[in-house]
Design an enzyme around this catalytic site. Structure first.
Site, PDB file in Angstrom:
ATOM      1  CD  GLU A 116      -1.846   5.155   5.413  1.00 25.70           C
ATOM      2  OE1 GLU A 116      -2.372   5.662   4.420  1.00 25.70           O
ATOM      3  OE2 GLU A 116      -1.810   5.713   6.522  1.00 25.70           O
ATOM      4  CB  SER A 161      -0.868   0.002   1.264  1.00 27.89           C
ATOM      5  OG  SER A 161      -1.402   1.288   1.501  1.00 27.89           O
ATOM      6  CE1 TYR A 208      -4.068  -1.662   5.618  1.00 21.74           C
ATOM      7  CE2 TYR A 208      -3.007   0.372   4.897  1.00 21.74           C
ATOM      8  CZ  TYR A 208      -3.636  -0.820   4.603  1.00 21.74           C
ATOM      9  OH  TYR A 208      -3.820  -1.184   3.287  1.00 21.74           O
TER      10      TYR A 208
HETATM   11  P1  NAP Z   1     -11.440  -4.531   1.907  1.00 21.37           P
HETATM   12  O1  NAP Z   1     -12.600  -4.203   1.021  1.00 21.37           O
HETATM   13  O2  NAP Z   1     -11.376  -3.945   3.273  1.00 21.37           O
HETATM   14  O3  NAP Z   1     -11.351  -6.131   2.020  1.00 21.37           O
HETATM   15  C1  NAP Z   1     -10.542  -6.745   2.977  1.00 21.37           C
HETATM   16  C2  NAP Z   1     -10.733  -8.239   2.882  1.00 21.37           C
HETATM   17  O4  NAP Z   1      -9.901  -8.890   3.865  1.00 21.37           O
HETATM   18  C3  NAP Z   1     -12.176  -8.707   3.171  1.00 21.37           C
HETATM   19  O5  NAP Z   1     -12.505  -9.723   2.250  1.00 21.37           O
HETATM   20  C4  NAP Z   1     -12.068  -9.262   4.577  1.00 21.37           C
HETATM   21  O6  NAP Z   1     -13.026 -10.267   4.864  1.00 21.37           O
HETATM   22  C5  NAP Z   1     -10.679  -9.875   4.524  1.00 21.37           C
HETATM   23  N1  NAP Z   1     -10.146 -10.178   5.858  1.00 21.37           N
HETATM   24  C6  NAP Z   1     -10.127  -9.374   6.953  1.00 21.37           C
HETATM   25  N2  NAP Z   1      -9.596 -10.034   7.999  1.00 21.37           N
HETATM   26  C7  NAP Z   1      -9.282 -11.281   7.569  1.00 21.37           C
HETATM   27  C8  NAP Z   1      -8.724 -12.418   8.186  1.00 21.37           C
HETATM   28  N3  NAP Z   1      -8.382 -12.431   9.483  1.00 21.37           N
HETATM   29  N4  NAP Z   1      -8.554 -13.543   7.448  1.00 21.37           N
HETATM   30  C9  NAP Z   1      -8.918 -13.566   6.122  1.00 21.37           C
HETATM   31  N5  NAP Z   1      -9.457 -12.517   5.488  1.00 21.37           N
HETATM   32  C10 NAP Z   1      -9.628 -11.375   6.199  1.00 21.37           C
HETATM   33  O7  NAP Z   1     -10.058  -4.127   1.162  1.00 21.37           O
HETATM   34  P2  NAP Z   1      -9.794  -3.784  -0.372  1.00 21.37           P
HETATM   35  O8  NAP Z   1     -10.019  -2.332  -0.581  1.00 21.37           O
HETATM   36  O9  NAP Z   1     -10.468  -4.765  -1.232  1.00 21.37           O
HETATM   37  O10 NAP Z   1      -8.211  -3.987  -0.434  1.00 21.37           O
HETATM   38  C11 NAP Z   1      -7.652  -5.270  -0.718  1.00 21.37           C
HETATM   39  C12 NAP Z   1      -6.230  -5.298  -0.180  1.00 21.37           C
HETATM   40  O11 NAP Z   1      -5.463  -4.264  -0.787  1.00 21.37           O
HETATM   41  C13 NAP Z   1      -6.102  -5.093   1.322  1.00 21.37           C
HETATM   42  O12 NAP Z   1      -5.013  -5.868   1.773  1.00 21.37           O
HETATM   43  C14 NAP Z   1      -5.775  -3.618   1.452  1.00 21.37           C
HETATM   44  O13 NAP Z   1      -5.081  -3.372   2.650  1.00 21.37           O
HETATM   45  C15 NAP Z   1      -4.914  -3.426   0.218  1.00 21.37           C
HETATM   46  N6  NAP Z   1      -4.904  -2.083  -0.363  1.00 21.37           N
HETATM   47  C16 NAP Z   1      -6.081  -1.475  -0.686  1.00 21.37           C
HETATM   48  C17 NAP Z   1      -6.054  -0.226  -1.291  1.00 21.37           C
HETATM   49  C18 NAP Z   1      -7.324   0.480  -1.679  1.00 21.37           C
HETATM   50  O14 NAP Z   1      -7.272   1.682  -1.935  1.00 21.37           O
HETATM   51  N7  NAP Z   1      -8.451  -0.216  -1.766  1.00 21.37           N
HETATM   52  C19 NAP Z   1      -4.823   0.397  -1.569  1.00 21.37           C
HETATM   53  C20 NAP Z   1      -3.651  -0.270  -1.236  1.00 21.37           C
HETATM   54  C21 NAP Z   1      -3.693  -1.520  -0.658  1.00 21.37           C
HETATM   55  P3  NAP Z   1     -14.482  -9.955   5.507  1.00 21.37           P
HETATM   56  O15 NAP Z   1     -15.332  -9.566   4.329  1.00 21.37           O
HETATM   57  O16 NAP Z   1     -14.861 -11.217   6.128  1.00 21.37           O
HETATM   58  O17 NAP Z   1     -14.282  -8.814   6.463  1.00 21.37           O
HETATM   59  N1  GDD Z   2     -12.562   7.209   6.188  1.00 28.81           N
HETATM   60  C1  GDD Z   2     -12.699   8.533   6.338  1.00 28.81           C
HETATM   61  N2  GDD Z   2     -13.835   9.030   6.927  1.00 28.81           N
HETATM   62  N3  GDD Z   2     -11.695   9.340   5.902  1.00 28.81           N
HETATM   63  C2  GDD Z   2     -11.875  10.671   6.038  1.00 28.81           C
HETATM   64  C3  GDD Z   2     -13.024  11.227   6.610  1.00 28.81           C
HETATM   65  C4  GDD Z   2     -14.043  10.360   7.081  1.00 28.81           C
HETATM   66  O1  GDD Z   2     -15.072  10.777   7.616  1.00 28.81           O
HETATM   67  N4  GDD Z   2     -12.894  12.571   6.570  1.00 28.81           N
HETATM   68  C5  GDD Z   2     -11.721  12.853   5.999  1.00 28.81           C
HETATM   69  N5  GDD Z   2     -11.085  11.697   5.680  1.00 28.81           N
HETATM   70  C6  GDD Z   2      -9.745  11.605   5.090  1.00 28.81           C
HETATM   71  C7  GDD Z   2      -8.802  10.718   5.917  1.00 28.81           C
HETATM   72  O2  GDD Z   2      -8.285  11.439   7.032  1.00 28.81           O
HETATM   73  C8  GDD Z   2      -7.756  10.394   4.867  1.00 28.81           C
HETATM   74  O3  GDD Z   2      -6.789  11.428   4.837  1.00 28.81           O
HETATM   75  C9  GDD Z   2      -8.528  10.384   3.549  1.00 28.81           C
HETATM   76  O4  GDD Z   2      -9.818  10.977   3.825  1.00 28.81           O
HETATM   77  C10 GDD Z   2      -8.744   8.993   2.961  1.00 28.81           C
HETATM   78  O5  GDD Z   2      -9.235   8.130   3.973  1.00 28.81           O
HETATM   79  P1  GDD Z   2      -9.796   6.669   3.635  1.00 28.81           P
HETATM   80  O6  GDD Z   2     -10.812   6.743   2.556  1.00 28.81           O
HETATM   81  O7  GDD Z   2     -10.207   6.055   4.925  1.00 28.81           O
HETATM   82  O8  GDD Z   2      -8.548   5.928   2.982  1.00 28.81           O
HETATM   83  P2  GDD Z   2      -7.007   5.830   3.424  1.00 28.81           P
HETATM   84  O9  GDD Z   2      -6.217   6.638   2.452  1.00 28.81           O
HETATM   85  O10 GDD Z   2      -6.817   6.103   4.854  1.00 28.81           O
HETATM   86  O11 GDD Z   2      -6.697   4.285   3.206  1.00 28.81           O
HETATM   87  C11 GDD Z   2      -7.082   3.614   2.011  1.00 28.81           C
HETATM   88  O12 GDD Z   2      -6.055   3.713   1.050  1.00 28.81           O
HETATM   89  C12 GDD Z   2      -4.832   3.070   1.416  1.00 28.81           C
HETATM   90  C13 GDD Z   2      -3.831   3.302   0.267  1.00 28.81           C
HETATM   91  O13 GDD Z   2      -3.219   4.538   0.434  1.00 28.81           O
HETATM   92  C14 GDD Z   2      -7.389   2.154   2.397  1.00 28.81           C
HETATM   93  O14 GDD Z   2      -7.965   1.496   1.305  1.00 28.81           O
HETATM   94  C15 GDD Z   2      -6.105   1.429   2.778  1.00 28.81           C
HETATM   95  O15 GDD Z   2      -6.396   0.032   2.979  1.00 28.81           O
HETATM   96  C16 GDD Z   2      -5.101   1.596   1.632  1.00 28.81           C
HETATM   97  O16 GDD Z   2      -3.898   0.920   1.908  1.00 28.81           O
END
Ligand code: NAP
Ligand code: GDD
Length: 332
Positions: free
Chosen positions: A132, A130, A154
């Site tokens: 992050e 990520s 995280y």
């Molecule tokens: P998500 O919607 O939060 O999905 C997370 C998945 O992990 C869900 O299927 C959840 O299952 C499963 N999980 C949680 N705890 C677990 C455990 N103990 N054992 C097995 N499975 C478990 O995340 P996403 O947005 O699809 O992201 C997919 C991956 O990419 C994650 O690793 C995330 O950290 C990473 N990532 C995401 C982003 C982004 O912007 N979306 C960016 C960078 C990296 P349940 O449905 O049962 O909760």
């Molecule tokens: N969730 C959330 N809720 N975020 C808020 C809010 C709120 O009410 N208000 C402002 N934000 C700001 C957060 O402080 C952050 O700076 C930004 O919106 C994005 O927050 P999220 O959508 O929660 O995503 P994230 O960037 O923290 O994390 C996501 O992206 C990562 C990759 O950079 C997740 O998908 C992570 O799993 C992923 O790794």
């Protein structure tokens, strides 16, 4: 090991797991997905979305369940998407996040190594790293070589998983790749993330179902892309002869404020100030700095490029939530 294309996905009930499962099915893969819990409420959602997926139960915290699932699935490609992925939650549940998002990667890598036996490079592995991990960014834009400086539990857990993936590649010759993905969104995004929180609220406000939206830092900036494009990049990484690490991003940064502008304008509201309230409880103990990714390596080697512009992503999400809100309003 079998010749047919077989994929095993952890985190299949999440946003990326859902998009990836459809992508792989469309390419002729047999797809197995790990689902946790004895009665996971997302199973029916997954079954409706991709009925061909074969569901196996297990948990990233339970290594024997991972090995058992691999033996059933017999995959040639493993995508480790499972994680506790909500950054804000990770401060309140730091140990659990470290175990699932960090140690869970080690459990999965070790399960793959044990399953593959002498033929370890025959099973290709993808780790969901990520942006992050860049946290207090050491250069702008960030690329594969940028020093990691995570700013949340995280992010720290993701750094552990990232380096463990590299370590398994270097120690055992595993075909293990990490995708350092910047934020990516879609109508399947979890409602806890800011983009979906806003698109849901905007849709409901426009239909008179809600009249306020509480947010944290609306000046936060992110490099936001479309999840459908990003799972394509994951697949492309595993089709390379050599495993490697790749930044996946649009290269453009936007603010939460800009997302609000586009989302509200899409439903005919130009001044949203009366609806949006800043709640100090939603501010984070530490924020990442200017996240903006340089995905030149992926664009050259994987021939990958994002296809959905930011404005189109926002309107896609609002339109999807308008359909949901309309059903709610009609009582359907
Ligand atoms: P998500 O919607 O939060 O999905 C997370 C998945 O992990 C869900 O299927 C959840 O299952 C499963 N999980 C949680 N705890 C677990 C455990 N103990 N054992 C097995 N499975 C478990 O995340 P996403 O947005 O699809 O992201 C997919 C991956 O990419 C994650 O690793 C995330 O950290 C990473 N990532 C995401 C982003 C982004 O912007 N979306 C960016 C960078 C990296 P349940 O449905 O049962 O909760
Ligand atoms: N969730 C959330 N809720 N975020 C808020 C809010 C709120 O009410 N208000 C402002 N934000 C700001 C957060 O402080 C952050 O700076 C930004 O919106 C994005 O927050 P999220 O959508 O929660 O995503 P994230 O960037 O923290 O994390 C996501 O992206 C990562 C990759 O950079 C997740 O998908 C992570 O799993 C992923 O790794």
């Amino acid at each position: 090991m079998q010749n047919a294309k077989r994929a095993f996905i952890t985190g299949i009930t999440g946003q990326d797991g859902m998009y990836l499962s459809r992508l792989l099915l469309s390419k002729g893969y047999e797809v197995y997905g790990l689902v946790r819990g004895q009665n996971n409420p997302k199973i029916p959602v997954l079954q409706a979305w991709a009925p061909e997926v074969k569901i196996l139960t297990g948990d990233l915290l339970d290594q024997s369940s991972l090995l058992r699932a691999l033996k059933v699935a017999q995959p040639t490609e493993v995508y480790n998407l499972g994680a506790i992925s909500f950054v804000a939650y990770s401060w309140e549940n730091a140990q659990l996040t470290s175990q699932v998002t960090g140690l869970g990667v080690l459990n999965m890598l070790e399960a793959v190594r044990l399953y593959a036996g002498d033929d370890v490079s025959a099973v290709r592995f993808y780790q969901a790293s990520s942006s992050e991990m860049f946290g207090r960014v050491q250069e702008v834009p960030q690329r594969e070589t940028t020093l990691l400086w995570p700013r949340s539990p995280y992010g720290v857990a993701k750094v552990f998983g990232h380096y463990m993936t590299i370590n398994y590649r270097e120690s055992y010759g595993m075909h293990a790749s990490s995708g350092v993905l910047f934020n990516h969104e879609s109508p399947l995004r979890g409602p806890e993330f800011v983009t979906r929180k806003i698109s849901t609220a905007v849709a409901r406000i426009s239909l008179g179902l809600q009249d306020r939206l509480d947010l944290g830092n609306i000046d936060a900036q992110r490099d936001w892309g479309f999840a459908g494009d990003y799972v394509e990049a994951m697949w492309r990484m595993l089709q390379q002869d050599e495993a490697d690490d790749y930044v996946i991003s649009t290269g453009e940064t936007q603010s939460v404020r800009k997302y609000l502008d586009i989302a509200f304008a899409h439903v005919g509201i130009d001044d949203w100030s009366g609806y949006v309230h800043q709640d100090p409880a939603l501010l984070r103990p530490a924020e990442v700095d200017l996240l903006i990714g340089d995905s030149a390596k992926a664009r050259t080697r994987l021939e990958w490029a994002p296809s959905v512009a930011f404005e189109d992503l926002v309107t896609m999400m609002v339109d999807a939530d308008l359909a949901i809100a309309a059903k709610e309003k009609s009582g359907a």
